[in-house]
Design an enzyme around this catalytic site. Sequence first.
Site, PDB file in Angstrom:
ATOM      1  N   ASP A 204      76.338 -41.668 -15.524  1.00 22.82           N
ATOM      2  CA  ASP A 204      75.277 -42.653 -15.296  1.00 22.82           C
ATOM      3  C   ASP A 204      75.787 -43.997 -15.787  1.00 22.82           C
ATOM      4  O   ASP A 204      76.967 -44.125 -16.171  1.00 22.82           O
ATOM      5  CB  ASP A 204      73.964 -42.236 -15.998  1.00 22.82           C
ATOM      6  CG  ASP A 204      72.735 -42.695 -15.205  1.00 22.82           C
ATOM      7  OD1 ASP A 204      72.611 -43.913 -14.990  1.00 22.82           O
ATOM      8  OD2 ASP A 204      71.925 -41.858 -14.795  1.00 22.82           O
ATOM      9  N   HIS A 279      73.485 -45.909 -10.286  1.00 27.50           N
ATOM     10  CA  HIS A 279      73.709 -45.357 -11.636  1.00 27.50           C
ATOM     11  C   HIS A 279      75.196 -45.225 -11.970  1.00 27.50           C
ATOM     12  O   HIS A 279      75.598 -44.277 -12.645  1.00 27.50           O
ATOM     13  CB  HIS A 279      73.031 -43.980 -11.766  1.00 27.50           C
ATOM     14  CG  HIS A 279      71.535 -44.041 -11.800  1.00 27.50           C
ATOM     15  ND1 HIS A 279      70.826 -44.269 -12.956  1.00 27.50           N
ATOM     16  CD2 HIS A 279      70.600 -43.920 -10.814  1.00 27.50           C
ATOM     17  CE1 HIS A 279      69.522 -44.275 -12.683  1.00 27.50           C
ATOM     18  NE2 HIS A 279      69.356 -44.073 -11.388  1.00 27.50           N
ATOM     19  N   GLU A 354      67.671 -43.816  -6.759  1.00 24.38           N
ATOM     20  CA  GLU A 354      67.429 -45.160  -7.292  1.00 24.38           C
ATOM     21  C   GLU A 354      68.595 -46.119  -7.074  1.00 24.38           C
ATOM     22  O   GLU A 354      68.983 -46.852  -7.979  1.00 24.38           O
ATOM     23  CB  GLU A 354      67.123 -45.069  -8.799  1.00 24.38           C
ATOM     24  CG  GLU A 354      65.891 -44.269  -9.109  1.00 24.38           C
ATOM     25  CD  GLU A 354      65.606 -44.162 -10.604  1.00 24.38           C
ATOM     26  OE1 GLU A 354      64.424 -44.258 -10.965  1.00 24.38           O
ATOM     27  OE2 GLU A 354      66.545 -43.973 -11.389  1.00 24.38           O
TER      28      GLU A 354
END
Length: 636
Positions: A204, A279, A354
């Site tokens: 991440d 990420h 995302e």
Amino acid sequence: MKKTLLPLILVLGITAAHAQSKPNASVIPVPASLIANSGTFTLTSNTVISVSSGSSSELDNMSNQLSKVLQTATGFNLKTGHDAPDAGIKLELLATPYASLGNEGYRLQVTPTGVIISANKPAGIFYGIQSFMQLLPKEIESKTLVNNISWTVPCVTIDDQPRFGWRGLMLDVSRHFFTKEEVKKFMDDMVKFKFNLLHLHLTDDEGWRIEIKSLPKLTSVGAWRVERNGKWANSPKAADDSEPKTYGGFYTQEDIKELVKYGQDRFVTILPEIDVPGHSLAALAAYPELACTGGEHKVFQGIPIMNWFAGGFEAIVENGLCPANEKVYEFLDKVFTEVAPLFPFEYIHMGGDECAKNFWAKSPAVQALMKREGLKTMPEVESYFVRRVEKIVNSKGKKLMGWDEILEGGISPTAHVMSWRGVKGGIEAAKSKHNVVMSPTTFAYLDYVQGEPLLEAPVYASLRLNKAYSFEPVQEGMDAKYVLGGQGNQWTEQIANYRNLQYMTWPRALAIAEATWSPKEKKDWNSFASRVEKQFDRWDISDDKYSKAMYDAIVEASKDDKGNLYANLSTEVSGMNIYYSFDESNPDNYYPKYSKPVLVPKDAVTMKIVTYRDGKQIGKQINIPVTELAKRVPKK
Ligand code: ACM
């Protein structure tokens, strides 16, 4: 003297035996069928654990392991053997498989003369042992010898098998790093409740946690950051480049092999996640040429990089791989070439969630890609990326899995979808005939606040135990055959150590365990809550951390037509009373008892609230400013 003492010792002995928890058949997750019979079985130092001869070495390992586990608290050095005729505990693989038990089911029979755990497969025996452990007195969880205990188990017949084959927990080891030993402990904690899948979120913005030998900077650079220990997501203290990057860590490939083997020995499959294209700041810190705009990237250390609430995710700092850069696909090929053989599981999770696209939109290379490939929108660009990643993953002999955003790209029928944005992604996935694992924010996000927000570490959303318990993996409109199961997700932005990881995971993960193992019709909140309380006692003895937030009052507010403010109080667990004050003093059970919405006095500054049960305070005291209470009035 001796004569007079003897009856006293006997009486004391009996008292000690009575003081321990009464035998009860409390098992989490609740078994498919549990018949309580009269009588008890008592484990003694002479009890032998026997395995039917000709069964697998896995059973021998399990009987040795069981003997070892039982030894700590009992002090007994139980013998293990094959076909011991008078064995007190028998582990038996069924010669003729019993269809309804499947691969993971078991039958546990406890009679006054012995315990028999039978199953079609070793996994079933393993789960039968977990249930047996829960039937023993809670003191069995002690890490030191316990004297004066009669190790009795209630007589039962349990026939049990899981509702779903996928019973998972996700552990985010990127935001905060958890050592190999801690990951093993996490597996030990989860298998007690029959979880069988550990999803490791390995990469991440905050750190790359798996060694990739052909890309050494991923861990020499990407696994380390400046240490920040405060309120994580919004640290106001920008890291100074002169500060040493001392926080982090990663698993070597040897560590991963060890974890995979540790999991296999406990029937836990490990699913690796490499989260791309979003990420990816840690990867970009190591290899900045993989971004669209280039420039310097630093592993995230608390300075906001994303505007999460911008309606569609917007990056403040570029944290995504560039879909128009061929080097990105070469990079991912190298990554998956090394990841694939380390994990026997047939799936690799590519993340896919995302992904901010505002930096892509500004990139001439992305515009050229759109022209070349006929892509009209940014989501179409993302789909192009996902399809390229799927080809790479497939070329390594693995199938693709991803968060529900990957659905938008027209993935292949074999790709699995992990539904997280509420339940709608899962419904959509099942409708388009994709297998789906349900892990919706609404029921399964274990990083959310679990009690009164004023008493807990700040997180942007709440999920109480009773809401987690209402998790139903098969939603209306879904064909159950596409639902593999469910999992709880434990994100660790705000979880910096193992004790807090336990606190945030338990007891809510028990709700996920019951949603994924137990038959739907067996679920019952009151029964669950009382079994959870028994589990609290066990964790107290094993010194494991958990949250008692379920005892804290639920504090809501409303206004009447005239604008008067009311406090609306309730509890998750039945049988509790709520008392309150407005005069700044600390209430006890002689204060006003809550029975209906309370009008907040005009001059009140703070409302103080406590919960009691059986005359004893059970929940934490909540001191809520009236200004905060007013903010809780639902917006019309
Ligand atoms: C996620 O929570 N971003 C999958």
